[in-house]
Design a protein around this motif. Sequence first.
Motif, short mmCIF file in Angstrom:
data_model
loop_
_atom_site.label_atom_id
_atom_site.label_comp_id
_atom_site.label_asym_id
_atom_site.label_seq_id
_atom_site.Cartn_x
_atom_site.Cartn_y
_atom_site.Cartn_z
N UNK A 53 -0.09 -13.01 0.93
CA UNK A 53 0.47 -11.69 0.58
C UNK A 53 0.25 -10.72 1.74
N UNK A 54 1.16 -9.82 1.96
CA UNK A 54 1.01 -8.90 3.09
C UNK A 54 -0.23 -8.02 2.92
N UNK A 55 -0.91 -7.80 4.02
CA UNK A 55 -2.12 -6.97 3.96
C UNK A 55 -1.78 -5.49 3.96
N UNK A 56 -0.62 -5.20 4.45
CA UNK A 56 -0.24 -3.78 4.54
C UNK A 56 1.06 -3.55 3.80
N UNK A 57 1.08 -2.52 2.99
CA UNK A 57 2.31 -2.09 2.29
C UNK A 57 2.42 -0.59 2.49
N UNK A 58 3.43 -0.19 3.18
CA UNK A 58 3.57 1.23 3.49
C UNK A 58 3.90 2.01 2.22
N UNK A 59 3.35 3.20 2.08
CA UNK A 59 3.75 4.06 0.95
C UNK A 59 5.24 4.39 1.06
N UNK A 61 6.56 7.15 1.01
CA UNK A 61 6.77 8.38 1.77
C UNK A 61 5.55 8.61 2.64
N UNK A 63 2.39 10.20 3.53
CA UNK A 63 1.38 10.92 2.73
C UNK A 63 0.56 11.90 3.59
N UNK A 67 -2.16 15.08 2.74
CA UNK A 67 -3.59 14.92 3.03
C UNK A 67 -4.06 16.06 3.93
N UNK B 46 -1.38 1.69 5.59
CA UNK B 46 -0.69 0.56 4.96
C UNK B 46 -1.64 -0.35 4.20
N UNK B 49 -3.07 1.54 1.16
CA UNK B 49 -2.04 1.67 0.12
C UNK B 49 -1.81 0.33 -0.57
N UNK B 50 -1.81 -0.75 0.20
CA UNK B 50 -1.63 -2.08 -0.41
C UNK B 50 -2.75 -2.35 -1.41
N UNK B 54 -2.13 -2.69 -5.46
CA UNK B 54 -2.47 -3.91 -6.21
C UNK B 54 -3.53 -3.61 -7.28
N UNK B 59 2.91 2.52 -8.45
CA UNK B 59 3.20 3.09 -7.14
C UNK B 59 2.73 4.55 -7.03
N UNK B 63 -0.21 5.96 -4.45
CA UNK B 63 -0.04 6.97 -3.40
C UNK B 63 -1.05 8.10 -3.58
N UNK B 66 -4.35 6.70 -2.39
CA UNK B 66 -4.39 6.58 -0.93
C UNK B 66 -4.72 7.94 -0.31
N UNK B 67 -4.11 8.98 -0.82
CA UNK B 67 -4.44 10.32 -0.32
C UNK B 67 -5.92 10.62 -0.55
N UNK B 138 2.90 -10.78 -7.23
CA UNK B 138 2.44 -9.39 -7.29
C UNK B 138 2.51 -8.86 -8.72
#
Lengths: 243, 193
Positions: A53-59, A61, A63, A67, B46, B49-50, B54, B59, B63, B66-67, B138
């Motif tokens: 599975x990908x280690x990175x998933x971009x939000x 938008x 963020x 922040x 990234x 967020x992943x 998970x 979603x 987010x 993540x913030x 997933x």
Amino acid sequence: MRHDVVEELLDDYVDGILSEDVGAQVRSHLESCMKCFRSAAQHRALMAAAAALPRELAPSRDLWPEIRAVILRRRISPIDEMKVLPAAPRVPGAPAPGAETLRAAPAAALPQRPWRRLLGLAAAAVLLVATSSALTTVLVQSRYEEVARPLVPGRDAVRGLAAECRLVTVEWSRGKGSAGGYLSPDAVRVIDKNLALIDAAIAEAEDAWQGHPNDPKLTWYVTTAYEEKAQLLHRAARLGVGI
Amino acid sequence: MNNSLDGPMFLDRSEKSASPVLVDDVRRAQGGDLVAFERLYRDNAGRIHALCLRMTGNRASAEELTQEVFIRAWERLSTFMGRSSFASWVYRIGVNVSLDAIRADRRDEARLGMDSLEPGGGGTWDQAGASDCRLDLERAISRLPPGARVVFILHDVEGYSHEDIAEMTGVASGTSKAQLHRARMLLRKGLSI
């Protein structure tokens, strides 16, 4: 090895965390038991899929703007809630600017033993003296400007901070002498002496600010000095009563 | 449970030595440089967020979390001593923030008398632009019970050991093993593997 025992060990087997001896026994069982062999293969297939599975998933938008806005709105500083002004003249014996200076008295890492908490507080006090001395060297290019510029307060806010400082000074005065406090008389004397130096620096900055009340940098320096004094006093008062 | 985020090393499969630029950014950020901190954010967003996606299966929540992770990281930068990489350190904050959110959900669930927490993972993964197999996995992960989901993500997806997971989550390593077994069996069943 019995089938039910192998079933219990199968997760550890596929994870490769069994001892060599036990692993060999499980492997031997798998060679003769199709059910366990298939189960181990299915475990491995699932593990391979999970690891892929990908280690990175971009939000969906960006963020960062939110922040950043929160950080600026809350006026959060990473330096133990204290903003250190750059180009501060060094006080003899004070730590040099840089990583070590920035690590002085990290809030979350303050140890529980009173003498160590005291060391952190003393370091913070020394840092504040250096910081406050910078009030006399205004108009420098500040790396904190990005934090400070949008937050330059008005006169009312400065007066509010000054009032808060008066209140926490009273709190500190009451707490420092309380029975069972964490600070020794010597420590209290050191902190009081440093606070007096900070007050002198604040007074000097206030004078300059009164002459140029519309100068945003002077306003910011006065504000920051009051805030830092208030923060130190809040902490000192808490330590003084062993909180 | 160890509260020191910069404490024991939790090296994961992506752990790599920090570049001088990254180390410099950390130092600058510790000095209050938001631009440097933004670079650290962009390098790590990234992955955080992943993790949050998970862990929560949602979603919008991911987010928000993540913030929260990066705000918390900024607040605690002075406690980061560089004994691990910044990526590892901020990841650990991500685990803590996600666990806090899951626990809060459980409290809400208990207060509202709900039977089980079923995250709204169905639609979360629809637009992820990934293969069907990956999406199936997933989605299946997002439907796991929280305890099993957390351990599966940390162990099988992220590569942490049971000892690391025990340290991070505050459960016994035996419990972590049991949850992993449960997760794997549920996923195999759900995915017909």
